[in-house]
Motif scaffolding. Structure first.
Motif, PDB file in Angstrom:
ATOM      1  N   ARG A 274     -13.013 -23.529 -14.208  1.00  0.00           N
ATOM      2  CA  ARG A 274     -12.129 -24.006 -15.279  1.00  0.00           C
ATOM      3  C   ARG A 274     -12.716 -23.812 -16.679  1.00  0.00           C
ATOM      4  O   ARG A 274     -13.050 -22.712 -17.039  1.00  0.00           O
TER       5      ARG A 274
ATOM      6  N   ASN B  55     -12.079 -37.049 -12.036  1.00  0.00           N
ATOM      7  CA  ASN B  55     -11.084 -36.011 -12.311  1.00  0.00           C
ATOM      8  C   ASN B  55      -9.716 -36.687 -12.348  1.00  0.00           C
ATOM      9  O   ASN B  55      -9.618 -37.898 -12.134  1.00  0.00           O
ATOM     10  N   CYS B  56      -8.692 -35.905 -12.625  1.00  0.00           N
ATOM     11  CA  CYS B  56      -7.370 -36.507 -12.771  1.00  0.00           C
ATOM     12  C   CYS B  56      -6.864 -37.036 -11.427  1.00  0.00           C
ATOM     13  O   CYS B  56      -6.163 -38.051 -11.369  1.00  0.00           O
ATOM     14  N   ALA B  57      -7.252 -36.355 -10.334  1.00  0.00           N
ATOM     15  CA  ALA B  57      -6.863 -36.840  -9.013  1.00  0.00           C
ATOM     16  C   ALA B  57      -7.444 -38.237  -8.786  1.00  0.00           C
ATOM     17  O   ALA B  57      -6.757 -39.142  -8.283  1.00  0.00           O
TER      18      ALA B  57
ATOM     19  N   ILE C 107      -0.222 -30.218  -6.098  1.00  0.00           N
ATOM     20  CA  ILE C 107      -1.031 -29.696  -7.193  1.00  0.00           C
ATOM     21  C   ILE C 107      -2.257 -29.029  -6.589  1.00  0.00           C
ATOM     22  O   ILE C 107      -3.076 -29.687  -5.985  1.00  0.00           O
TER      23      ILE C 107
ATOM     24  N   HIS D 219       3.925 -34.772 -14.016  1.00  0.00           N
ATOM     25  CA  HIS D 219       4.296 -33.531 -14.709  1.00  0.00           C
ATOM     26  C   HIS D 219       4.344 -32.374 -13.706  1.00  0.00           C
ATOM     27  O   HIS D 219       3.431 -32.221 -12.895  1.00  0.00           O
TER      28      HIS D 219
ATOM     29  N   SER E  50       3.341 -29.445 -13.337  1.00  0.00           N
ATOM     30  CA  SER E  50       2.398 -28.539 -14.020  1.00  0.00           C
ATOM     31  C   SER E  50       2.573 -27.102 -13.601  1.00  0.00           C
ATOM     32  O   SER E  50       2.532 -26.199 -14.419  1.00  0.00           O
TER      33      SER E  50
ATOM     34  N   ASP F 238       1.391 -39.124 -14.931  1.00  0.00           N
ATOM     35  CA  ASP F 238       0.349 -38.164 -14.553  1.00  0.00           C
ATOM     36  C   ASP F 238       0.691 -36.873 -15.280  1.00  0.00           C
ATOM     37  O   ASP F 238       1.609 -36.161 -14.898  1.00  0.00           O
TER      38      ASP F 238
ATOM     39  N   GLY G 275      -1.354 -34.285 -15.827  1.00  0.00           N
ATOM     40  CA  GLY G 275      -2.058 -33.083 -15.372  1.00  0.00           C
ATOM     41  C   GLY G 275      -2.984 -32.569 -16.452  1.00  0.00           C
ATOM     42  O   GLY G 275      -4.101 -33.038 -16.608  1.00  0.00           O
TER      43      GLY G 275
ATOM     44  N   SER H 157      -6.472 -34.263 -17.048  1.00  0.00           N
ATOM     45  CA  SER H 157      -7.761 -33.662 -16.700  1.00  0.00           C
ATOM     46  C   SER H 157      -8.621 -33.416 -17.929  1.00  0.00           C
ATOM     47  O   SER H 157      -8.106 -33.093 -18.995  1.00  0.00           O
TER      48      SER H 157
ATOM     49  N   LYS I 287      -8.927 -28.922 -18.140  1.00  0.00           N
ATOM     50  CA  LYS I 287      -7.834 -27.957 -18.271  1.00  0.00           C
ATOM     51  C   LYS I 287      -7.681 -27.655 -19.775  1.00  0.00           C
ATOM     52  O   LYS I 287      -8.608 -27.181 -20.396  1.00  0.00           O
TER      53      LYS I 287
END
Ligand SMILES: *Cc1c(COP(=O)(O)O)cnc(C)c1O
Length: 468
Positions: free
Chosen positions: A87, A142-144, A172, A218, A220, A250, A252, A285, A288
């Motif tokens: 990333r 992380n976003c998760a 996702i 979202h 994404s 969320d 993303g 995140s 990203k």
């Protein structure tokens, strides 16, 4: 044909084989283990164990081990936040910050004034809150993880239902599916609306005494067009408040900086906008569009963020000091670019910077690179390309770019791409229409010289194609 095994004494010793293999940047124990395995295999097979054959087998194993070590590569795919390639490249100030911190001690959880235990990442949390115009913010792995924490926390009581639009039950990336995450946290999913249209009414009818939250996710990595409808977030928040139900976004990627100039990214949701609409929290995140290290940023009300930090699960999902340090530097860069509620794309953060490089600059670089390459056993062309944001963000993003296109006499494009991947440093390119494309947008400027070296090395390899 004889299946007779070669006598064991014809096999070299492990020591001899290891010695003959030469040096590799690997722990000796792994080299010895590989040598043992190669010898054991020769012992089992009928093909004999001449030292040359064994050595070739061992070297191939060791090279494959060396290749699998985490290492830098040149990203010539044009995908800026490429999930498989790590990333977001970090900003120089983030890298310096890491170097200053990593080898020593820090005030991670220590208050220098009182000399007592201090709040972990309190300053960073303040910066993130400022950036998102939120009352409070915090950060996890992380976003998760952010999503898991929020869902777990808000459904731990008797209210277990999570209301979500049928158009947002998305997957996702690899295996991260919203319905499965919900199930794993013990929440109960209440689907509303249809795939393409969900109205305010649909949400309103689903709200009740057992509703824990409304989750908006979202979309994404895909786009819905045509006969579609989604209620505006401020109206949804109003209805939710009447039922004392929080709305969680969320996002993303979470565009903290202005993405309007990036083709296909104009609709990336902004954390500021979510919070202005009154959502209880928005998560996104760190690696990203934000352009920082892997992290999940949660911005929201003081009450919810405070409660999340006090949740026992928070301890298991928190970031390490290196991620916090890199995130602190990246967040400060974005804050420096904040003017009257708008964050300009920060030129010192690679993700926004790379996405804003003008194609004419890339064209000039391509011409210089081709000249530096000199003779090439095949065809080299320069042509237009299309870069993407990546990271499952804005799938329609299409940033005009420039690529060097290569064909190599005697090699198919797949074999050429493979040899580039096996080079030093590895170069990851795209194969399309019989050509190997090197999109220069994601080749960092400092990598121009190593890229030319890698290309020259491939030019020198024999043109026999072992794969036909
Ligand atoms: C990418 C994404 C995530 C996962 O983010 P990670 O930081 O990779 O864990 C979650 N939700 C949405 C909508 C995303 O786009």
């Amino acid at each position: 044909m004889s299946r007779e095994r070669p006598p064991a004494r014809s096999l070299p010793s492990v020591d001899r084989l290891v010695h003959a293999a030469g040096t590799y940047p690997l722990p000796r124990v792994l080299i010895v283990r590989s040598a043992r395995e190669v010898i054991a295999r020769a012992r089992r097979s009928s093909r004999g164990g001449g030292i040359d054959a064994l050595l070739a087998a061992l070297r191939s194993r060791l090279e494959s081990l060396v290749r699998s070590r985490l290492q830098p590569v040149i990203n010539a795919t044009g995908v800026v936040a490429h999930t498989n390639l790590g990333r977001a490249p970090l900003a120089a100030n983030a890298v310096e910050a890491l170097a200053s911190l990593a080898g020593g001690y820090s005030n991670l959880e220590f208050d220098l004034e009182s000399g007592e235990r201090g709040g972990r990442a309190a300053y960073l949390e303040g910066c993130l809150a400022e950036l998102c115009a939120a009352p409070a913010a915090t950060v996890v792995n992380n976003c998760a993880a952010a999503l898991v924490l929020v869902l777990h926390h808000l459904t731990r009581g008797p209210r277990k239902q999570v209301v979500i639009s049928r158009g947002e039950l998305v997957q996702i990336g690899g295996g991260f599916r919203i319905p499965e995450i919900l199930a794993a946290t013990g929440a109960r999913l209440v689907e509303v609306g249809t795939t393409n249209r969900t109205r305010l009414d649909d949400y309103a009818r689903a709200l009740g005494d057992t509703t824990a939250l409304i989750l908006r996710v979202h979309r994404s990595n895909f786009v819905m067009q045509g006969f579609v409808e989604t209620p505006d977030p401020a109206s949804l928040v109003q209805i939710a408040r009447r039922h004392r139900v929080p709305v969680i976004d969320d996002l993303g990627s979470g565009a903290v900086w202005e993405t309007r100039a990036i083709a296909g990214a104009a609709d990336e949701p902004e954390p500021r906008a979510s919070l202005a609409a009154g959502v209880e929290a928005a998560c996104f995140s760190g690696d990203k569009l934000f352009g920082g290290p892997q992290a999940g940023i949660i911005a929201g009300t003081r009450r919810l963020v405070g409660a999340l930090k006090a949740d026992p699960l928070f301890r298991a999902l928190r970031c390490d000091k290196l991620a916090l340090m890199a995130l602190q530097a990246t967040t400060e860069s974005h804050l420096d670019a904040l003017q009257r509620g708008r964050v300009r794309p920060c030129p010192s953060v690679p993700v926004p910077a790379l996405l804003h490089i003008d194609p004419s600059t890339l064209q000039e670089r391509a011409i210089r690179l081709r000249a530096a390459l000199g003779t090439w056993p095949g065809t080299v062309e320069i042509g237009p390309a299309t870069s993407r944001i990546g990271g499952g963000v804005a799938p329609l993003s299409a940033v005009p770019s420039v690529a060097i296109r290569l064909q190599r006499d005697g090699l198919g494009p797949d074999e050429l791409a493979r040899r580039l991947r096996l080079g030093h440093p590895p170069v990851v390119a795209i194969v399309r229409d019989g050509w190997v494309h090197l999109d220069l947008r994601t080749v960092l400027p400092a990598q121009d010289a190593p890229l030319v070296e890698a290309l020259r090395a491939v030019a020198r390899t024999p043109d026999t194609n072992p794969r036909g």
